[in-house]
Design an enzyme around this catalytic site. Structure first.
Site, PDB file in Angstrom:
ATOM      1  CG  ASP A  27       0.740   1.506  -2.619  1.00  0.00           C
ATOM      2  OD1 ASP A  27      -0.448   2.407  -2.517  1.00  0.00           O
ATOM      3  OD2 ASP A  27       1.123   0.724  -3.327  1.00  0.00           O
ATOM      4  CG  HIS A  44      -7.342   7.881   0.884  1.00  0.00           C
ATOM      5  ND1 HIS A  44      -6.112   7.359   0.462  1.00  0.00           N
ATOM      6  CD2 HIS A  44      -7.953   8.254  -0.133  1.00  0.00           C
ATOM      7  CE1 HIS A  44      -6.260   7.103  -0.844  1.00  0.00           C
ATOM      8  NE2 HIS A  44      -7.158   7.658  -1.539  1.00  0.00           N
ATOM      9  CG  LEU A 138       8.532  10.808  15.401  1.00  0.00           C
ATOM     10  CD1 LEU A 138       9.412   9.656  15.065  1.00  0.00           C
ATOM     11  CD2 LEU A 138       7.018  10.256  15.268  1.00  0.00           C
TER      12      LEU A 138
HETATM   13  C1  IPE Z   1       2.912   6.057  -3.841  1.00  0.00           C
HETATM   14  O1  IPE Z   1       1.787   5.280  -4.288  1.00  0.00           O
HETATM   15  C2  IPE Z   1       2.328   7.160  -3.442  1.00  0.00           C
HETATM   16  C3  IPE Z   1       1.997   7.418  -2.118  1.00  0.00           C
HETATM   17  C4  IPE Z   1       2.005   6.530  -1.225  1.00  0.00           C
HETATM   18  C5  IPE Z   1       1.724   8.640  -1.525  1.00  0.00           C
HETATM   19  P1  IPE Z   1       0.974   5.035  -5.471  1.00  0.00           P
HETATM   20  O2  IPE Z   1      -0.226   4.227  -5.184  1.00  0.00           O
HETATM   21  O3  IPE Z   1       0.791   6.449  -6.136  1.00  0.00           O
HETATM   22  O4  IPE Z   1       2.157   4.373  -6.422  1.00  0.00           O
HETATM   23  P2  IPE Z   1       1.842   3.595  -7.679  1.00  0.00           P
HETATM   24  O5  IPE Z   1       0.983   4.601  -8.630  1.00  0.00           O
HETATM   25  O6  IPE Z   1       1.098   2.572  -7.585  1.00  0.00           O
HETATM   26  O7  IPE Z   1       3.260   3.403  -8.277  1.00  0.00           O
HETATM   27  C1  IPE Z   2      -1.677   5.003  -0.960  1.00  0.00           C
HETATM   28  O1  IPE Z   2      -2.908   4.346  -0.931  1.00  0.00           O
HETATM   29  C2  IPE Z   2      -2.306   6.646  -0.557  1.00  0.00           C
HETATM   30  C3  IPE Z   2      -2.025   7.456  -1.760  1.00  0.00           C
HETATM   31  C4  IPE Z   2      -1.241   7.257  -2.684  1.00  0.00           C
HETATM   32  C5  IPE Z   2      -2.436   8.937  -1.581  1.00  0.00           C
HETATM   33  P1  IPE Z   2      -3.405   4.058  -2.571  1.00  0.00           P
HETATM   34  O2  IPE Z   2      -4.509   5.252  -2.689  1.00  0.00           O
HETATM   35  O3  IPE Z   2      -2.513   4.267  -3.682  1.00  0.00           O
HETATM   36  O4  IPE Z   2      -4.302   2.777  -2.409  1.00  0.00           O
HETATM   37  P2  IPE Z   2      -3.927   1.671  -3.572  1.00  0.00           P
HETATM   38  O5  IPE Z   2      -2.598   1.440  -3.878  1.00  0.00           O
HETATM   39  O6  IPE Z   2      -4.902   1.985  -4.794  1.00  0.00           O
HETATM   40  O7  IPE Z   2      -4.685   0.340  -3.048  1.00  0.00           O
HETATM   41 MG    MG Z   3      -1.399   2.838  -4.392  1.00  0.00          MG
END
Ligand code: IPE
Ligand code: IPE
Ligand code: MG
Length: 256
Positions: A27, A44, A138
């Site tokens: 995240d 990303h 892995l």
């Molecule tokens: C969880 O992250 C999903 C992934 C990292 C793929 P999110 O950014 O979607 O989670 P919430 O919405 O903050 O809980």
């Molecule tokens: C995690 O990073 C990747 C996915 C959920 C696909 P985020 O896109 O949720 O990044 P934040 O949480 O908005 O910073």
């Molecule tokens: Mg996120």
């Protein structure tokens, strides 16, 4: 370090071994990009670089199972342009990195409801999984369009079908049987869970599987997560005492 991850250690506390399976919520890509004035998609892309780096470190550390949450069943709620960018990134990464992953001995698995993806992508995923099936350096599992609730529901559906078909009697439905229908059935239970990006929640990741997993929440955003952060998490894990319902004394006796 968040307060709830600090743990008092007694000198005689038995240490947990190195984890065999680490599950990660990657995240913070969007916030990382924002910090540098970049579009979320750039975050990303940097996230993919972090996956490549971390996979190599796992091979070097001799940790055989790594499971990464790449796209949740709830992430479809994001703006369509971001969803599109994420799916495109998944397809291009698979295309570009498959050869190298295979050379490096990575066995790729993909878990989640793939039926919502375009047919060519589903095919490419199936081919990649088949190609790398016998690799041993892995076990890398990527969770896409994955949700813990979906996983439990699809396991229930499979159990119900077996019961309806007369191959299974309801009194044989045990936790072990349900587990054998989850899409992680080929993986050991995760020993260590890491979530980057500072949030302290599970966000519908491996709900069943995390029952006894040690949890670790890291402030760093995923694109900046590196060997140093991983080693800190591993050290924290090594200091935990995994009791699985027993008393600390019982665990110490067993390990003596
Ligand atoms: C969880 O992250 C999903 C992934 C990292 C793929 P999110 O950014 O979607 O989670 P919430 O919405 O903050 O809980
Ligand atoms: C995690 O990073 C990747 C996915 C959920 C696909 P985020 O896109 O949720 O990044 P934040 O949480 O908005 O910073
Ligand atoms: Mg996120």
């Amino acid at each position: 370090m968040p307060a709830n991850t600090v743990k008092f250690l007694s000198p005689e506390q038995p240490l947990a071994d190195k984890p065999r399976h680490v599950a990660v919520i990657m995240d913070g890509n969007g916030r990382w990009a924002k910090r540098y004035g970049l579009p979320r998609a750039a975050g990303h892309r940097r996230g993919v670089e972090a996956v490549k780096k971390i996979s190599r470190i796992f091979v070097r550390r001799g940790i055989p199972y790594l499971t990464l949450f790449a796209f949740s069943s709830e992430n479809w709620k994001r703006p369509p342009t971001e969803v599109e960018a994420l799916l495109k990134l998944l397809a291009t990464t698979l295309e570009r990195e498959l050869g190298r992953m295979h050379e490096n001995g990575i066995c790729l698995r993909v878990i989640g409801d793939l039926s919502r993806f375009p047919a060519p992508l589903q095919r490419r995923i199936a081919e990649a999984v088949a190609l790398t099936r016998d690799n041993r350096a892995l076990n890398l599992t990527i969770a896409v369009n994955y949700g813990g609730r979906w996983d439990i529901a699809q396991a229930c559906r499979s159990v119900a079908e077996s019961v309806m078909g007369g191959q299974l009697s309801p009194d044989k439905v045990t936790p072990a049987l349900v587990e054998s229908r989850l899409c992680t059935r080929d993986l050991p239970e995760p020993d260590l869970f890491i979530r980057t990006g500072g949030e302290q929640r599970i966000s519908n990741f491996l709900l069943w599987q995390l029952a006894y997993t040690e949890l670790c929440f890291v402030e760093a955003y995923w694109p900046e997560f590196d060997a140093k952060h991983l080693d800190q998490a591993l050290m924290m894990y090594a200091r935990r005492q995994r009791r699985f319902g027993k008393t600390g004394e019982q665990v110490r006796e067993l390990q003596a």
